[in-house]
Design a protein around this motif. Structure first.
Motif, PDB file in Angstrom:
ATOM      1  N   ASP A  14       0.828  -1.210   0.000  1.00 23.16           N
ATOM      2  CA  ASP A  14       0.000   0.000   0.000  1.00 23.16           C
ATOM      3  C   ASP A  14       0.860   1.258   0.000  1.00 23.16           C
ATOM      4  OD1 ASP A  14      -2.403  -1.337  -0.101  1.00 23.16           O
ATOM      5  OD2 ASP A  14      -2.978  -0.940   1.977  1.00 23.16           O
ATOM      6  N   HIS A  15       1.988   1.232   0.717  1.00 27.58           N
ATOM      7  CA  HIS A  15       2.861   2.411   0.752  1.00 27.58           C
ATOM      8  C   HIS A  15       3.345   2.797  -0.641  1.00 27.58           C
ATOM      9  CE1 HIS A  15       3.317   3.581   4.906  1.00 27.58           C
ATOM     10  NE2 HIS A  15       3.559   2.331   5.284  1.00 27.58           N
ATOM     11  N   ILE A  16       3.693   1.820  -1.485  1.00 33.79           N
ATOM     12  CA  ILE A  16       4.183   2.181  -2.820  1.00 33.79           C
ATOM     13  C   ILE A  16       3.031   2.564  -3.757  1.00 33.79           C
ATOM     14  CG2 ILE A  16       6.336   0.892  -2.579  1.00 33.79           C
ATOM     15  CD1 ILE A  16       5.134  -1.266  -4.465  1.00 33.79           C
ATOM     16  N   GLU A  17       1.800   2.328  -3.287  1.00 35.52           N
ATOM     17  CA  GLU A  17       0.616   2.757  -4.032  1.00 35.52           C
ATOM     18  C   GLU A  17       0.080   4.094  -3.506  1.00 35.52           C
ATOM     19  OE1 GLU A  17      -1.283   0.978  -6.691  1.00 35.52           O
ATOM     20  OE2 GLU A  17       0.805   0.319  -6.819  1.00 35.52           O
ATOM     21  N   GLY A  18       0.739   4.667  -2.498  1.00 33.70           N
ATOM     22  CA  GLY A  18       0.297   5.938  -1.922  1.00 33.70           C
ATOM     23  C   GLY A  18      -0.864   5.799  -0.961  1.00 33.70           C
ATOM     24  N   ILE A  19      -0.989   4.618  -0.347  1.00 34.21           N
ATOM     25  CA  ILE A  19      -2.100   4.336   0.573  1.00 34.21           C
ATOM     26  C   ILE A  19      -1.536   4.044   1.966  1.00 34.21           C
ATOM     27  CG2 ILE A  19      -4.006   2.738   1.088  1.00 34.21           C
ATOM     28  CD1 ILE A  19      -4.041   2.144  -2.000  1.00 34.21           C
ATOM     29  N   LEU A  20      -2.160   4.618   2.989  1.00 34.15           N
ATOM     30  CA  LEU A  20      -1.780   4.355   4.380  1.00 34.15           C
ATOM     31  C   LEU A  20      -2.878   3.531   5.048  1.00 34.15           C
ATOM     32  CD1 LEU A  20      -0.572   7.954   5.241  1.00 34.15           C
ATOM     33  CD2 LEU A  20       0.871   5.960   4.798  1.00 34.15           C
ATOM     34  N   PHE A  21      -2.527   2.808   6.112  1.00 31.79           N
ATOM     35  CA  PHE A  21      -3.547   1.957   6.739  1.00 31.79           C
ATOM     36  C   PHE A  21      -4.724   2.768   7.268  1.00 31.79           C
ATOM     37  CE2 PHE A  21      -1.487   2.918  10.791  1.00 31.79           C
ATOM     38  CZ  PHE A  21      -2.496   2.789  11.732  1.00 31.79           C
ATOM     39  N   VAL A  22      -4.492   4.019   7.661  1.00 26.74           N
ATOM     40  CA  VAL A  22      -5.601   4.845   8.157  1.00 26.74           C
ATOM     41  C   VAL A  22      -6.585   5.207   7.045  1.00 26.74           C
ATOM     42  CG1 VAL A  22      -4.414   5.758  10.193  1.00 26.74           C
ATOM     43  CG2 VAL A  22      -4.181   6.940   7.998  1.00 26.74           C
ATOM     44  N   ASP A  23      -6.146   5.128   5.787  1.00 25.78           N
ATOM     45  CA  ASP A  23      -7.051   5.375   4.657  1.00 25.78           C
ATOM     46  C   ASP A  23      -8.105   4.277   4.540  1.00 25.78           C
ATOM     47  OD1 ASP A  23      -5.503   7.603   3.967  1.00 25.78           O
ATOM     48  OD2 ASP A  23      -4.246   6.449   2.590  1.00 25.78           O
ATOM     49  N   LYS A  24      -7.850   3.132   5.136  1.00 21.28           N
ATOM     50  CA  LYS A  24      -8.767   1.986   5.045  1.00 21.28           C
ATOM     51  C   LYS A  24      -9.789   1.964   6.187  1.00 21.28           C
ATOM     52  CE  LYS A  24      -5.695  -1.021   2.460  1.00 21.28           C
ATOM     53  NZ  LYS A  24      -6.610  -1.261   1.350  1.00 21.28           N
ATOM     54  N   LEU A  25      -9.731   2.946   7.076  1.00 21.55           N
ATOM     55  CA  LEU A  25     -10.639   2.984   8.222  1.00 21.55           C
ATOM     56  C   LEU A  25     -11.965   3.655   7.848  1.00 21.55           C
ATOM     57  CD1 LEU A  25      -8.060   4.077  10.966  1.00 21.55           C
ATOM     58  CD2 LEU A  25      -8.753   1.754  10.340  1.00 21.55           C
ATOM     59  N   SER A  26     -12.966   3.444   8.677  1.00 16.51           N
ATOM     60  CA  SER A  26     -14.276   4.075   8.437  1.00 16.51           C
ATOM     61  C   SER A  26     -14.156   5.594   8.573  1.00 16.51           C
ATOM     62  CB  SER A  26     -15.300   3.563   9.454  1.00 16.51           C
ATOM     63  OG  SER A  26     -14.985   4.062  10.748  1.00 16.51           O
ATOM     64  N   SER A  27     -15.086   6.323   7.953  1.00 12.31           N
ATOM     65  CA  SER A  27     -15.030   7.787   8.029  1.00 12.31           C
ATOM     66  C   SER A  27     -15.172   8.266   9.477  1.00 12.31           C
ATOM     67  CB  SER A  27     -16.076   8.432   7.123  1.00 12.31           C
ATOM     68  OG  SER A  27     -17.325   7.842   7.313  1.00 12.31           O
ATOM     69  N   LEU A  28     -15.941   7.553  10.295  1.00 10.01           N
ATOM     70  CA  LEU A  28     -16.064   7.918  11.708  1.00 10.01           C
ATOM     71  C   LEU A  28     -14.716   7.776  12.415  1.00 10.01           C
ATOM     72  CD1 LEU A  28     -17.615   8.616  14.305  1.00 10.01           C
ATOM     73  CD2 LEU A  28     -18.183   6.185  14.513  1.00 10.01           C
ATOM     74  N   LYS A  29     -14.045   6.654  12.199  1.00  7.01           N
ATOM     75  CA  LYS A  29     -12.750   6.408  12.830  1.00  7.01           C
ATOM     76  C   LYS A  29     -11.737   7.455  12.374  1.00  7.01           C
ATOM     77  CE  LYS A  29     -11.816   3.207  15.179  1.00  7.01           C
ATOM     78  NZ  LYS A  29     -11.802   3.061  16.643  1.00  7.01           N
ATOM     79  N   LYS A  30     -11.778   7.824  11.089  1.00  9.76           N
ATOM     80  CA  LYS A  30     -10.858   8.849  10.567  1.00  9.76           C
ATOM     81  C   LYS A  30     -11.099  10.194  11.264  1.00  9.76           C
ATOM     82  CE  LYS A  30     -10.504   6.858   5.973  1.00  9.76           C
ATOM     83  NZ  LYS A  30     -10.932   6.986   4.598  1.00  9.76           N
ATOM     84  N   ARG A  31     -12.384  10.531  11.465  1.00  9.47           N
ATOM     85  CA  ARG A  31     -12.698  11.801  12.157  1.00  9.47           C
ATOM     86  C   ARG A  31     -12.174  11.779  13.592  1.00  9.47           C
ATOM     87  NH1 ARG A  31     -17.636  11.464   9.471  1.00  9.47           N
ATOM     88  NH2 ARG A  31     -18.797  10.908  11.339  1.00  9.47           N
ATOM     89  N   ILE A  32     -12.321  10.634  14.251  1.00 11.47           N
ATOM     90  CA  ILE A  32     -11.843  10.504  15.634  1.00 11.47           C
ATOM     91  C   ILE A  32     -10.324  10.680  15.701  1.00 11.47           C
ATOM     92  CG2 ILE A  32     -11.562   8.846  17.538  1.00 11.47           C
ATOM     93  CD1 ILE A  32     -14.372   7.728  16.720  1.00 11.47           C
ATOM     94  N   LEU A  33      -9.631  10.165  14.700  1.00 11.78           N
ATOM     95  CA  LEU A  33      -8.158  10.203  14.699  1.00 11.78           C
ATOM     96  C   LEU A  33      -7.568  11.483  14.116  1.00 11.78           C
ATOM     97  CD1 LEU A  33      -7.374   6.546  13.543  1.00 11.78           C
ATOM     98  CD2 LEU A  33      -7.109   7.486  15.851  1.00 11.78           C
ATOM     99  N   LYS A  34      -8.398  12.333  13.509  1.00 16.89           N
ATOM    100  CA  LYS A  34      -7.892  13.482  12.755  1.00 16.89           C
ATOM    101  C   LYS A  34      -6.930  14.359  13.566  1.00 16.89           C
ATOM    102  CE  LYS A  34      -9.242  17.238   9.762  1.00 16.89           C
ATOM    103  NZ  LYS A  34     -10.254  18.158   9.323  1.00 16.89           N
ATOM    104  N   GLY A  35      -7.294  14.693  14.782  1.00 21.15           N
ATOM    105  CA  GLY A  35      -6.435  15.541  15.611  1.00 21.15           C
ATOM    106  C   GLY A  35      -5.090  14.895  15.914  1.00 21.15           C
ATOM    107  N   ARG A  36      -5.109  13.604  16.228  1.00 20.43           N
ATOM    108  CA  ARG A  36      -3.861  12.889  16.519  1.00 20.43           C
ATOM    109  C   ARG A  36      -2.967  12.810  15.290  1.00 20.43           C
ATOM    110  NH1 ARG A  36      -5.330   7.358  19.293  1.00 20.43           N
ATOM    111  NH2 ARG A  36      -3.079   7.187  19.446  1.00 20.43           N
TER     112      ARG A  36
END
Length: 196
Positions: A150-172
């Motif tokens: 995924d890294h060589i494709e420009g994708i991070l593991f956090v990109d695979k999380l739900s939109s809710l989880k991404k919002r929760i993690l945004k500040g961190r």
């Protein structure tokens, strides 16, 4: 030589990496430095974009799983001996049920989340001598490879999380890009001008 690991927020982590050829400058030295960097950070894998290079190369060493009592003796023996360099890799087939596993990333210190991935992959790649292989991997090894791929494709593991989880993690995640995180290895932060 231990290289600084690029932190979340750096554009190199979101870019699809370019293939390389046998004449790539100082490739053996880069591979050696990447292994040293990965081991220094207690990682299982490291992709070239994580050291600031947008090239299609990553390396994996699953030997830390060899001591994990969760696995069978046969699995631990397999993980103990799995150390590979992947150059110009392409996943040509994914199969099996997706299953969750708690993943982290050296570019995103302090955050781990369950990520769903297929259990089996078939991949075409070249090794450090540019010998070509087509191999099938499964289980934990397939998981680690998919994360690094995924890294060589420009994708991070956090990109695979739900939109809710991404919002929760945004500040961190924003704090990581600013260098407001704890990592016991050298990092380069996109929102900080000096190296740490």
């Amino acid at each position: 030589m231990i290289l600084p690991i690029v932190a979340y927020g750096d554009p190199v982590l979101k870019k699809k990496a370019a293939p390389i050829t046998e004449d790539y400058p100082k490739l053996p030295e880069l591979i050696e430095n990447m292994f040293e960097t990965m081991y220094g950070a207690n990682g299982l894998g490291l992709a070239a974009p994580q050291v600031g290079l947008s090239i299609r190369m990553f390396l994996v060493d699953t030997s830390p799983f060899a001591n994990d009592k969760e696995f069978t003796d046969e699995e631990r023996a397999m993980y103990k001996d799995f150390k590979k360099v992947f150059i110009n890799a392409e996943i040509i087939k994914r199969e099996g049920d997706e299953w969750p596993f708690n993943e982290g990333c050296l570019s995103i210190p302090g955050i781990t989340e369950d990520v769903f991935r297929e259990s089996t992959i078939t991949m075409r790649y070249q090794d450090e001598n540019f010998k070509e292989y087509t191999e099938t991997f499964d289980g934990i090894i397939a998981r680690v490879i998919q994360h690094e791929y995924d890294h060589i494709e420009g994708i991070l593991f956090v990109d695979k999380l739900s939109s809710l989880k991404k919002r929760i993690l945004k500040g961190r995640l924003t704090n990581i890009s600013k260098g407001k995180c704890d990592a016991d290895y050298r990092m380069r932060f996109p929102a900080v001008s000096k190296k740490r």
